[in-house]
Design an enzyme around this catalytic site. Sequence first.
Site, mmCIF file in Angstrom:
data_model
loop_
_atom_site.group_PDB
_atom_site.id
_atom_site.type_symbol
_atom_site.label_atom_id
_atom_site.label_comp_id
_atom_site.label_asym_id
_atom_site.label_seq_id
_atom_site.Cartn_x
_atom_site.Cartn_y
_atom_site.Cartn_z
ATOM 1 N N PRO A 21 103.729 45.728 -8.979
ATOM 2 C CA PRO A 21 102.491 46.468 -8.682
ATOM 3 C C PRO A 21 102.036 47.273 -9.892
ATOM 4 C CG PRO A 21 104.184 46.847 -6.992
ATOM 5 C CD PRO A 21 104.859 46.169 -8.144
ATOM 6 N N GLN A 66 102.438 45.783 2.946
ATOM 7 C CA GLN A 66 103.213 45.558 4.174
ATOM 8 C C GLN A 66 104.714 45.608 3.945
ATOM 9 O OE1 GLN A 66 103.468 40.796 4.834
ATOM 10 N NE2 GLN A 66 101.431 41.594 5.272
ATOM 11 N N ASP A 67 105.197 44.960 2.886
ATOM 12 C CA ASP A 67 106.651 44.964 2.658
ATOM 13 C C ASP A 67 107.156 46.316 2.181
ATOM 14 O OD1 ASP A 67 107.396 44.433 -0.608
ATOM 15 O OD2 ASP A 67 105.347 44.023 0.010
ATOM 16 N N GLN A 68 106.257 47.112 1.532
ATOM 17 C CA GLN A 68 106.662 48.426 1.042
ATOM 18 C C GLN A 68 106.852 49.436 2.175
ATOM 19 O OE1 GLN A 68 107.292 48.973 -2.378
ATOM 20 N NE2 GLN A 68 107.161 46.763 -2.190
ATOM 21 N N HIS A 80 108.305 38.424 1.092
ATOM 22 C CA HIS A 80 108.867 39.731 0.737
ATOM 23 C C HIS A 80 109.043 40.600 1.983
ATOM 24 C CE1 HIS A 80 108.040 38.904 -3.542
ATOM 25 N NE2 HIS A 80 108.874 39.885 -3.788
#
Length: 360
Positions: free
Chosen positions: A127, A296-298, A320
């Site tokens: 990111p 979403q995965d974070q 992920h």
Amino acid sequence: MIEIDGSILEGGGQILRIALSMSCLLKTPIRVSKIRAGRPKPGLSAQHLHGVQLLKSMCNATAKGDVMGSTELEFHPGDITSGKFNVDTGTAGSVALLLQVGLPVALFGRSTTTLDLKGGTNAAMAPQIDYVTEILRPNLEKMNVTFDFELFKRGYFPKGGGHCEITVQPVKTILPCNITEFGRIQEFFGWCFVAGSLPLQMANNMRSAARRLLQGCDNQQRESIRYNIFSYKEEPDVAEGNCSGLVLGCLSSTGCIIGGSALGSRNEKANVTGEKAANEILGCLQYQACVDSHTQDQLIIYMALADGRSRIRTSPLTLHTKTAIYIVESMTKAKFYTSEQSDGAVIVECDGIGYKNKYL
């Protein structure tokens, strides 16, 4: 000791980052085998080693196998400590990925924690730091998770040299979130940049291309949508080397924030780069997603730690995200439930473990 197969699902560094963070919080040793087996060059890279070293310092841990290229790592955490921790990757290694591994731990320290990070701020395969501060952070704040950020210098591939400081205040607990109603689009915002010898016109072209696509979105209220997308050239004292890219965001009437981003390359026209970022947002809007595919995965680790049931509406789950769910479920009693909606969107629910800061 918890055994973790590093080749499962996504098979990359994300498995290691989540497992290490959870190991520190649970104060439970882990052994990760087949590290990054799904990558062309398996084993620990410099990026991952810096993350291991950071958490060793943050929780007085010992480790075995923390060397370049190692495909197995044992990690034995101690008590979480607060203070200032410095990491210099010496390359364009992502500072955003270092924050990813350090933030969950810093939240549950005794007092203020400062992460002084040097490396790549806008690098491929990670990111962009602007996405983290402008898109991810507002989503985290809905769960009582935040941080202060100060940028001193940007760092690009291959030299790096970026420098930023993240300050984290401890929390007693993480709040559950309910991010499931999108509402209508209120604003598109973002920043298109160039640095070094690249001309400002490239940033302008990214902005024009992105705005053109976003203005064509199928929305009945499009005439009332605000557009605040800017283009600029980084000052030489803030950025060394050549780079271009953009981070875009979309704010809804219910407070949802989704994003899209892209970095330019010498083999790609600037308008194509701008369209890539815009299409990431448009791809989420077709599902009325309240959380985008990169956020979403974070959120998974925080949903697992939260005190109560969290719910998010997002686009189809990425590998992920599926991996993150698998790892936290295997390490905790958190339970995730997913249900696909008629339009292809996915509702993700989690009964969190109600993790508490023992120091507060």
